[in-house]
Design an enzyme around this catalytic site. Structure first.
Site, PDB file in Angstrom:
ATOM      1  N   ARG A  51      10.143   3.159  15.805  1.00 45.37           N
ATOM      2  CA  ARG A  51      10.532   2.629  17.098  1.00 45.37           C
ATOM      3  C   ARG A  51      11.936   2.002  17.089  1.00 45.37           C
ATOM      4  O   ARG A  51      12.676   2.116  18.054  1.00 45.37           O
ATOM      5  CB  ARG A  51       9.545   1.518  17.447  1.00 45.37           C
ATOM      6  CG  ARG A  51       9.018   1.575  18.828  1.00 45.37           C
ATOM      7  CD  ARG A  51       7.953   0.502  18.951  1.00 45.37           C
ATOM      8  NE  ARG A  51       6.728   1.045  19.488  1.00 45.37           N
ATOM      9  CZ  ARG A  51       6.554   1.349  20.765  1.00 45.37           C
ATOM     10  NH1 ARG A  51       7.524   1.180  21.632  1.00 45.37           N
ATOM     11  NH2 ARG A  51       5.411   1.823  21.196  1.00 45.37           N
ATOM     12  N   LYS A 148      -4.898   5.587   4.454  1.00 46.19           N
ATOM     13  CA  LYS A 148      -6.098   4.839   4.786  1.00 46.19           C
ATOM     14  C   LYS A 148      -5.729   3.625   5.632  1.00 46.19           C
ATOM     15  O   LYS A 148      -4.569   3.229   5.571  1.00 46.19           O
ATOM     16  CB  LYS A 148      -6.858   4.447   3.522  1.00 46.19           C
ATOM     17  CG  LYS A 148      -6.249   3.244   2.758  1.00 46.19           C
ATOM     18  CD  LYS A 148      -7.117   2.871   1.614  1.00 46.19           C
ATOM     19  CE  LYS A 148      -7.990   1.703   1.927  1.00 46.19           C
ATOM     20  NZ  LYS A 148      -7.445   0.406   1.487  1.00 46.19           N
ATOM     21  N   HIS A 178      -4.580   6.438  -2.736  1.00 54.31           N
ATOM     22  CA  HIS A 178      -3.546   6.382  -3.782  1.00 54.31           C
ATOM     23  C   HIS A 178      -4.143   6.228  -5.180  1.00 54.31           C
ATOM     24  O   HIS A 178      -3.481   6.498  -6.173  1.00 54.31           O
ATOM     25  CB  HIS A 178      -2.489   5.317  -3.481  1.00 54.31           C
ATOM     26  CG  HIS A 178      -2.902   3.909  -3.783  1.00 54.31           C
ATOM     27  ND1 HIS A 178      -3.701   3.180  -2.948  1.00 54.31           N
ATOM     28  CD2 HIS A 178      -2.634   3.100  -4.834  1.00 54.31           C
ATOM     29  CE1 HIS A 178      -3.897   1.984  -3.470  1.00 54.31           C
ATOM     30  NE2 HIS A 178      -3.257   1.904  -4.620  1.00 54.31           N
ATOM     31  N   GLU A 216      -8.448  -7.959  -8.668  1.00 50.55           N
ATOM     32  CA  GLU A 216      -7.058  -8.292  -8.326  1.00 50.55           C
ATOM     33  C   GLU A 216      -6.881  -9.808  -8.366  1.00 50.55           C
ATOM     34  O   GLU A 216      -7.831 -10.551  -8.111  1.00 50.55           O
ATOM     35  CB  GLU A 216      -6.730  -7.803  -6.918  1.00 50.55           C
ATOM     36  CG  GLU A 216      -6.854  -6.309  -6.755  1.00 50.55           C
ATOM     37  CD  GLU A 216      -6.437  -5.880  -5.355  1.00 50.55           C
ATOM     38  OE1 GLU A 216      -5.275  -5.513  -5.176  1.00 50.55           O
ATOM     39  OE2 GLU A 216      -7.280  -5.949  -4.448  1.00 50.55           O
ATOM     40  N   HIS A 240     -11.463   3.693  -2.847  1.00 51.12           N
ATOM     41  CA  HIS A 240     -10.966   3.732  -4.225  1.00 51.12           C
ATOM     42  C   HIS A 240     -12.092   3.757  -5.265  1.00 51.12           C
ATOM     43  O   HIS A 240     -12.109   4.587  -6.165  1.00 51.12           O
ATOM     44  CB  HIS A 240     -10.061   2.531  -4.514  1.00 51.12           C
ATOM     45  CG  HIS A 240      -8.908   2.390  -3.554  1.00 51.12           C
ATOM     46  ND1 HIS A 240      -8.257   3.465  -3.014  1.00 51.12           N
ATOM     47  CD2 HIS A 240      -8.287   1.292  -3.046  1.00 51.12           C
ATOM     48  CE1 HIS A 240      -7.286   3.042  -2.217  1.00 51.12           C
ATOM     49  NE2 HIS A 240      -7.288   1.725  -2.221  1.00 51.12           N
ATOM     50  N   LYS A 331     -10.601 -10.047  -4.695  1.00 46.04           N
ATOM     51  CA  LYS A 331      -9.263 -10.651  -4.684  1.00 46.04           C
ATOM     52  C   LYS A 331      -9.331 -12.012  -5.384  1.00 46.04           C
ATOM     53  O   LYS A 331     -10.393 -12.626  -5.478  1.00 46.04           O
ATOM     54  CB  LYS A 331      -8.807 -10.898  -3.243  1.00 46.04           C
ATOM     55  CG  LYS A 331      -8.874  -9.668  -2.356  1.00 46.04           C
ATOM     56  CD  LYS A 331      -7.585  -8.905  -2.382  1.00 46.04           C
ATOM     57  CE  LYS A 331      -7.611  -7.743  -1.423  1.00 46.04           C
ATOM     58  NZ  LYS A 331      -6.834  -6.605  -1.851  1.00 46.04           N
TER      59      LYS A 331
HETATM   60  C1  BG6 Z   1      -5.201  -0.955  -1.047  1.00 51.16           C
HETATM   61  C2  BG6 Z   1      -6.005  -2.087  -0.449  1.00 51.16           C
HETATM   62  O1  BG6 Z   1      -5.701   0.278  -0.599  1.00 51.16           O
HETATM   63  O2  BG6 Z   1      -5.280  -1.020  -2.462  1.00 51.16           O
HETATM   64  C3  BG6 Z   1      -5.504  -3.417  -0.954  1.00 51.16           C
HETATM   65  O3  BG6 Z   1      -5.922  -2.029   0.969  1.00 51.16           O
HETATM   66  C4  BG6 Z   1      -5.454  -3.432  -2.464  1.00 51.16           C
HETATM   67  O4  BG6 Z   1      -6.297  -4.476  -0.463  1.00 51.16           O
HETATM   68  C5  BG6 Z   1      -4.745  -2.212  -3.018  1.00 51.16           C
HETATM   69  O5  BG6 Z   1      -4.776  -4.619  -2.856  1.00 51.16           O
HETATM   70  C6  BG6 Z   1      -4.881  -2.133  -4.534  1.00 51.16           C
HETATM   71  O6  BG6 Z   1      -4.065  -1.100  -5.049  1.00 51.16           O
HETATM   72  P1  BG6 Z   1      -3.449  -1.195  -6.514  1.00 51.16           P
HETATM   73  O7  BG6 Z   1      -2.771   0.125  -6.689  1.00 51.16           O
HETATM   74  O8  BG6 Z   1      -2.522  -2.358  -6.519  1.00 51.16           O
HETATM   75  O9  BG6 Z   1      -4.608  -1.394  -7.442  1.00 51.16           O
END
Ligand code: BG6
Length: 484
Positions: A51, A148, A178, A216, A240, A331
């Site tokens: 945008r 996603k 990913h 995490e 994931h 988290k």
């Molecule tokens: C994302 C989530 O898809 O993956 C996040 O939305 C998460 O909440 C992240 O922190 C983790 O990815 P990675 O590659 O850092 O393990």
């Protein structure tokens, strides 16, 4: 070790949301690194579309700053950065209206691969697909990449699939998870199917249980609005961890090809049993001196969204009957660790005296950090004094074994974007796979929502709520320690 670089065909990569966080943090740095490696052909172009009222020069400036922030100093060679930025163009566009579409249509080339990357919220997927179609800039050489979250539940995922299917064939749709682009996730397939050692033992007869952890240390930070509607179940498990589970549990595909692999993953998802509420532990992190609690981050003071979840799953098929899979993710935990632990059974009979002890083998596949594997093997405790058994790790950190430094390990986005250009969908989710994952997820979420289950509070810097430890303890098992 220098990895092989196979140049791809010329392409136009159009990034909708080209000024956004994901584009700046992940997509463009990944493209830069591919450019640096020599994989990007002379005629490859990247078109940012968003945008913001910018021109191409302004966009190059913005991305130049992003590369400074998100690419290591070692990889940022001034001449290469300059040459890369020259490949960038920008179009100011209104995704839901008509502004800018003519400009984009003029810019994209008919005779090269066109990849449209939807790096935008899911609400814009349908309008973008529609506009691309209306403006006649699709065609057989075109593909779309969607990020996603792919839906919020089965109904919304189905609706999205149906909309995209109006304009594109399934073979043109690249749904990104990913995690599938991570080096070690693919290594899981190499290890399972490239060695004779593991597969004969890879079943309920020899495997006691499997643990999949994605822990995490970060909080939900500024993403509270999105996260509160999602929670760890939708944000991590449905995609994931589900992918990791599938690759660990699937039958050997006949080939490493998109449909062969995805057919096998789909069978695993369809074989997942409903989960009993006593096999689920949900948690929410408390605050400490560094950061506020989940609730303080959230816009909803009564939020019962989980920032942690642990669960025990069963896969109803011959291979896995009786072998539970334990999943956990959260988290603000003690360490950033993603790993798959395969715990084997003890040998059926010990030839040694009872006081020699017994051990079980354990294979750990480390996704991050220290990508690699270790296998616990039983040996004799050294020295005189009789036979006593101890376990020692056979440890292989891939970077050491391959003589790589961190910069050489390709980021997930580098591989995935290049796979889009190459037209290889193996590491992308198929529509039916996503729907099957939601079909399994939805009743679990509905269950706790109906019951009004509240998550347990856990202290930051821990392994989650105490009950998550109990989930394994009550089965006579324990999680692998979360080591920073
Ligand atoms: C994302 C989530 O898809 O993956 C996040 O939305 C998460 O909440 C992240 O922190 C983790 O990815 P990675 O590659 O850092 O393990």
């Amino acid at each position: 070790m220098v990895s092989r670089v196979i140049p791809v065909e010329p392409f136009d990569l159009i990034i909708f949301g080209g000024t956004g966080d994901l584009a700046r943090r992940k997509v463009l740095p990944a493209l830069y690194r591919r450019f640096l490696s020599g994989q990007m052909p002379e005629k490859a172009r990247i078109i940012g579309a968003a945008r913001s009222d910018l021109d191409s020069a302004g966009y190059r400036k913005l991305i130049g700053a992003a590369l400074k922030e998100f690419v290591s100093e070692k990889a940022r060679k001034p001449d290469t950065v300059k040459a890369f930025l020259k490949r960038l163009e920008y179009v100011s566009i209104d995704a839901t209206g008509t502004d800018g579409w003519q400009d984009l249509a003029k810019l994209v080339r008919a005779d090269v691969i066109k990849a449209y990357y939807f790096s935008v919220g899911p609400a814009l997927f349908a309008p973008l697909a529609e506009r691309l179609h209306e403006n006649g800039i699709t065609g057989s050489k075109c593909r779309i990449v969607v990020e996603k979250p792919f839906g919020h539940d089965l109904a919304s995922a189905r609706a999205l699939n149906d909309t995209l299917a109006k304009y594109f064939d399934e073979a043109q749709i690249y749904r990104i998870d990913h995690y599938l682009g991570k080096e070690t996730v693919q290594n899981l397939m190499a290890v399972r199917f490239g060695n004779i050692l593991f597969e004969p033992l890879w079943n309920a007869q020899y495997i006691d249980h499997v643990q999949i952890t994605v822990a995490e240390t970060v909080s939900v930070g500024g993403r509270g609005g999105y996260y509160d509607k999602s929670g760890a179940m939708r944000d991590m498990i449905q995609n994931h961890l589900m992918q990791l589970l599938c690759l660990t549990a699937m039958e050997p595909p006949s080939k490493f090809d998109p449909d062969a692999v995805r057919d096998e993953k789909l069978k695993v998802i369809r074989a997942l049993q409903p989960v009993d509420s006593s096999d689920i532990v949900r948690g929410q992190y408390a605050g400490d001196e560094d950061e506020p609690s989940y609730i303080e981050h959230s816009e909803n003071p009564d939020s019962i969204t989980e920032s942690f979840i642990a669960m025990k799953l069963h896969i109803a098929n011959w291979r896995w009957n009786g072998t539970p899979f334990y999943l956990r993710t959260g988290k603000r935990m003690r360490a950033r660790v993603s790993e798959i632990v395969v715990r084997f059974k003890e040998p059926p009979h010990s030839i040694f005296d009872a006081d020699a002890g017994t051990n079980a083998n354990q294979l750990t596949i480390r996704l991050q950090p220290n990508e690699g594997m270790d296998l616990l093997v039983t040996i004799k405790e050294p020295g005189p004094g009789g036979m006593r058994l101890i376990e020692v790790p056979l440890d292989m950190t891939f970077a050491d074994a391959l003589g790589q430094d961190d910069d050489e390990v390709a980021d997930a986005y580098e591989r995935l974007i290049m796979d889009v250009i190459r037209g290889n969908q193996t590491l992308f989710m198929r529509g039916d796979e996503v729907e099957a994952a939601w079909s399994w997820t939805d009743p679990i979420i509905e269950g706790w929502t109906k019951r009004g289950d509240k998550p347990k509070l856990y202290e930051p810097g821990t392994a989650g709520p105490e009950d998550a430890l109990m989930l394994l303890h009550k089965d006579g098992r324990r999680w692998r320690d979360l080591k920073p």
